[in-house]
Design a protein around this motif. Structure first.
Motif, PDB file in Angstrom:
ATOM      1  N   UNK A 173      -6.064   6.079   3.000  1.00  0.00           N
ATOM      2  CA  UNK A 173      -5.578   5.420   1.800  1.00  0.00           C
ATOM      3  C   UNK A 173      -5.145   6.368   0.699  1.00  0.00           C
ATOM      4  N   UNK A 174      -5.017   7.643   1.019  1.00  0.00           N
ATOM      5  CA  UNK A 174      -4.593   8.634   0.024  1.00  0.00           C
ATOM      6  C   UNK A 174      -3.080   8.527  -0.154  1.00  0.00           C
ATOM      7  N   UNK A 175      -2.600   8.514  -1.396  1.00  0.00           N
ATOM      8  CA  UNK A 175      -1.147   8.467  -1.607  1.00  0.00           C
ATOM      9  C   UNK A 175      -0.463   9.660  -0.945  1.00  0.00           C
ATOM     10  N   UNK A 176       0.790   9.461  -0.557  1.00  0.00           N
ATOM     11  CA  UNK A 176       1.482  10.508   0.192  1.00  0.00           C
ATOM     12  C   UNK A 176       1.634  11.787  -0.630  1.00  0.00           C
ATOM     13  N   UNK A 177       1.904  11.647  -1.938  1.00  0.00           N
ATOM     14  CA  UNK A 177       2.061  12.840  -2.769  1.00  0.00           C
ATOM     15  C   UNK A 177       0.763  13.627  -2.822  1.00  0.00           C
TER      16      UNK A 177
END
Length: 280
Positions: A173-177
């Protein structure tokens, strides 16, 4: 029979590779040892800490050229390295699309552009409007030469990372950036540093762009917006002079430049080897 033939081919190709490697090493070794032999004897403390002597007089040194080169390379690194890493990351993580294709094409073109053309471009865009040579213009020219090298090296390094590392971060669930910054880039710092050091070594020996942008100065530059001396330009000016004293100083300056580039390459190689051992 087939096994013996394959062994013969294998040994033959090893001999060919050793022969070709020797052919490549011999000229490099001759240049290396000749510069060391001619330049080391001319080195002294005064040579490293003094300004150039007036024309026709003996003595003098390269203090202003050393500081000027270090200043412009540092400024170029501040400009070219972050932009290059950002560009390489973008091409690695977003390889598809028209923008990526256009950007990759531009980077490939920049890689093949002769350095003197980069110098002419900066001369027309910076030196002429500012009506004067400057360290800023020289640093920009070096940054433009450094940029595509950092982009390509960063892209190749990040492409080597397994795709499942990216997928694991996204699955959490970590944002791609955040995945790019905290996982991909952070884990590739040693390899990216290798590319950065090689790009610095590459621009450290450039002369033509600095002739058209920073120009040179026999004295200390009063500011970054003034003509600034550099080691490569001073070597060029001294080499074409008719004074024997300056010719001796050329070899000493060339020795310093050669050892600087050599050390950068050694550090880059050491970081790469150490990173490969840690990975294994």
């Amino acid at each position: 029979m087939k096994y013996s033939r394959r062994k013969f081919k294998n040994k033959f190709m090893k001999v060919v590779l050793v022969f070709l490697t020797t052919l490549a090493i011999i000229p490099l070794a001759i240049i290396f040892f000749h510069v060391i032999k001619s330049g080391y004897s001319a080195l002294s403390y005064d040579f490293l800490t003094s300004l150039p002597a007036p024309m026709g007089q003996s003595g003098g040194g390269i203090a202003n050229a050393l500081i000027g080169s270090l200043t412009m390379i540092a400024l170029a690194s501040v400009i070219g390295v972050p932009l290059g890493i950002f560009g390489g990351t973008y091409l690695s993580e977003y390889p598809h699309g028209k923008l990526s294709s256009v950007f990759r094409f531009i980077v490939d073109l920049m890689t093949s552009i002769p350095s003197i053309v980069i110098g002419l471009y900066v001369y027309s865009m910076i030196v002429v409007p500012m009506k004067g040579f400057s360290a800023y213009a020289g640093a920009l020219a070096l940054a433009l030469l450094m940029f595509p090298i950092v982009v390509k090296s960063t892209e190749e390094v990040l492409r080597l990372l397994p795709q499942n590392i990216r997928e694991a971060g996204l699955a959490l669930g970590i944002p791609r950036w955040r995945v790019i910054l905290s996982i991909i880039l952070k884990g590739s710092i040693p390899s990216i540093t290798t590319g950065v050091l090689l790009s610095i070594a590459r621009v450290s020996g450039e002369t033509a762009p600095l002739l058209l942008t920073a120009f040179g100065n026999q004295y200390w530059a009063e500011g970054l917006n003034q003509p600034t001396s550099s080691l490569t330009v001073q070597i060029y000016n001294y080499a074409i002079s008719p004074f024997q004293e300056w010719h001796k100083q050329v070899w000493a300056a060339a020795f310093i430049l050669l050892m600087t580039v050599f050390v950068f390459n050694l550090i880059a190689r050491w970081i790469l080897v150490r990173n490969q051992k840690d990975a294994s």
